[in-house]
Design a protein around this motif. Sequence first.
Motif, short mmCIF file in Angstrom:
data_model
loop_
_atom_site.label_atom_id
_atom_site.label_comp_id
_atom_site.label_asym_id
_atom_site.label_seq_id
_atom_site.Cartn_x
_atom_site.Cartn_y
_atom_site.Cartn_z
N GLU A 111 41.28 26.76 21.94
CA GLU A 111 42.68 27.00 22.28
C GLU A 111 42.80 27.90 23.51
N LYS A 112 41.99 28.94 23.56
CA LYS A 112 42.10 29.92 24.65
C LYS A 112 41.27 29.55 25.88
N GLY A 113 40.30 28.66 25.72
CA GLY A 113 39.51 28.21 26.86
C GLY A 113 38.32 29.10 27.19
N PRO A 114 37.69 28.85 28.34
CA PRO A 114 36.47 29.56 28.73
C PRO A 114 36.64 31.08 28.86
N ALA A 115 37.85 31.54 29.07
CA ALA A 115 38.06 32.98 29.21
C ALA A 115 37.85 33.72 27.88
N SER A 116 37.78 32.99 26.77
CA SER A 116 37.66 33.62 25.45
C SER A 116 36.23 33.75 24.96
N THR A 117 35.25 33.54 25.81
CA THR A 117 33.85 33.61 25.38
C THR A 117 33.47 35.00 24.89
N ASP A 118 34.20 36.02 25.33
CA ASP A 118 33.90 37.38 24.89
C ASP A 118 34.05 37.54 23.38
N GLU A 119 35.01 36.82 22.79
CA GLU A 119 35.20 36.88 21.34
C GLU A 119 33.96 36.38 20.61
N ALA A 120 33.40 35.28 21.09
CA ALA A 120 32.19 34.74 20.47
C ALA A 120 31.00 35.66 20.72
N LEU A 121 30.95 36.27 21.89
CA LEU A 121 29.84 37.17 22.21
C LEU A 121 29.89 38.45 21.38
N LYS A 122 31.09 38.88 21.01
CA LYS A 122 31.20 40.05 20.13
C LYS A 122 30.60 39.73 18.76
N ARG A 123 30.88 38.55 18.29
CA ARG A 123 30.38 38.16 16.97
C ARG A 123 28.90 37.80 17.01
N PHE A 124 28.48 37.14 18.10
CA PHE A 124 27.08 36.72 18.24
C PHE A 124 26.55 37.26 19.57
N PRO A 125 26.03 38.49 19.58
CA PRO A 125 25.59 39.10 20.84
C PRO A 125 24.46 38.35 21.55
N ASN A 126 23.66 37.59 20.82
CA ASN A 126 22.55 36.87 21.45
C ASN A 126 22.94 35.46 21.92
N ALA A 127 24.24 35.17 21.95
CA ALA A 127 24.71 33.86 22.41
C ALA A 127 24.57 33.74 23.92
N MET A 137 34.54 24.31 28.70
CA MET A 137 35.12 23.56 29.83
C MET A 137 35.00 22.06 29.60
N GLN A 138 33.86 21.64 29.06
CA GLN A 138 33.65 20.22 28.77
C GLN A 138 34.64 19.75 27.70
N ALA A 139 34.86 20.57 26.68
CA ALA A 139 35.83 20.22 25.63
C ALA A 139 37.23 20.13 26.20
N ASN A 140 37.55 21.02 27.11
CA ASN A 140 38.88 21.01 27.74
C ASN A 140 39.06 19.72 28.56
N ARG A 141 38.02 19.34 29.31
CA ARG A 141 38.09 18.10 30.10
C ARG A 141 38.26 16.88 29.19
N GLU A 142 37.52 16.87 28.08
CA GLU A 142 37.63 15.75 27.13
C GLU A 142 39.04 15.67 26.54
N LYS A 143 39.61 16.84 26.26
CA LYS A 143 40.95 16.87 25.66
C LYS A 143 41.99 16.33 26.63
N THR A 144 41.90 16.76 27.91
CA THR A 144 42.88 16.30 28.90
C THR A 144 42.71 14.82 29.21
N ALA A 145 41.49 14.29 29.07
CA ALA A 145 41.23 12.88 29.34
C ALA A 145 41.40 12.02 28.10
N ASN A 146 41.86 12.62 26.99
CA ASN A 146 42.04 11.90 25.71
C ASN A 146 40.77 11.21 25.25
N LYS A 147 39.64 11.90 25.40
CA LYS A 147 38.36 11.37 24.93
C LYS A 147 38.02 11.99 23.58
N PRO A 148 37.08 11.40 22.86
CA PRO A 148 36.66 11.98 21.57
C PRO A 148 36.09 13.39 21.79
N PRO A 149 36.26 14.28 20.81
CA PRO A 149 35.85 15.68 20.98
C PRO A 149 34.35 15.93 20.78
#
Length: 175
Positions: A111-127, A137-149
């Motif tokens: 929902e928040k896009g690539p700018a929200s990676t910090d949330e995942a890094l807080k939970r998983f520091p070794n990510a 970004m790839q998921a966002n492109r797929e969503k805008t192109a109406n492709k399968p997720p």
Amino acid sequence: MTDSEQERPSKTALKREMEALQKLGSKLVGLSSADLARIPIEDPDLREAIATARRIKSREGLRRQMQYIGKLMRLIDASAIEAALHEQEQGQKALARRFHELEDLRDQLLEKGPASTDEALKRFPNADRQRLRQLLMQANREKTANKPPAAARKLFRYLRELQQIANEEENSRGV
């Protein structure tokens, strides 16, 4: 009425206890072989009765076998079996809860896009920050192109891998 009659449980209480033991036996019959192996069943007759019940296809035959299992369960102390079943159920609920938490995190990241990676890094520091951003970004492109997720699925699998690594690290520290 004598003292011994007053101390005995009523027929209704005995019947409730029998039905509860039969339900416990039914849960044992319904377990997978791996889960059943983890249950501490000391009585070989009970173990054999459960194995027999798992093979029975006839409804009436299964009903009679379940009654027999209930009878055998009255002869043993079923508290260890109840505790082991409860522990397994709690473990399965914890797994489901963690799975839903990962789904929520994935949805939040998407929902928040690539700018929200910090949330995942807080939970998983070794990510891997770069991999997370690429998947988002790839998921966002797929969503805008109406492709399968596909990227959203890859993101979830990556988050699940990170969760497993975190669990293994936690278990190794605890031991």
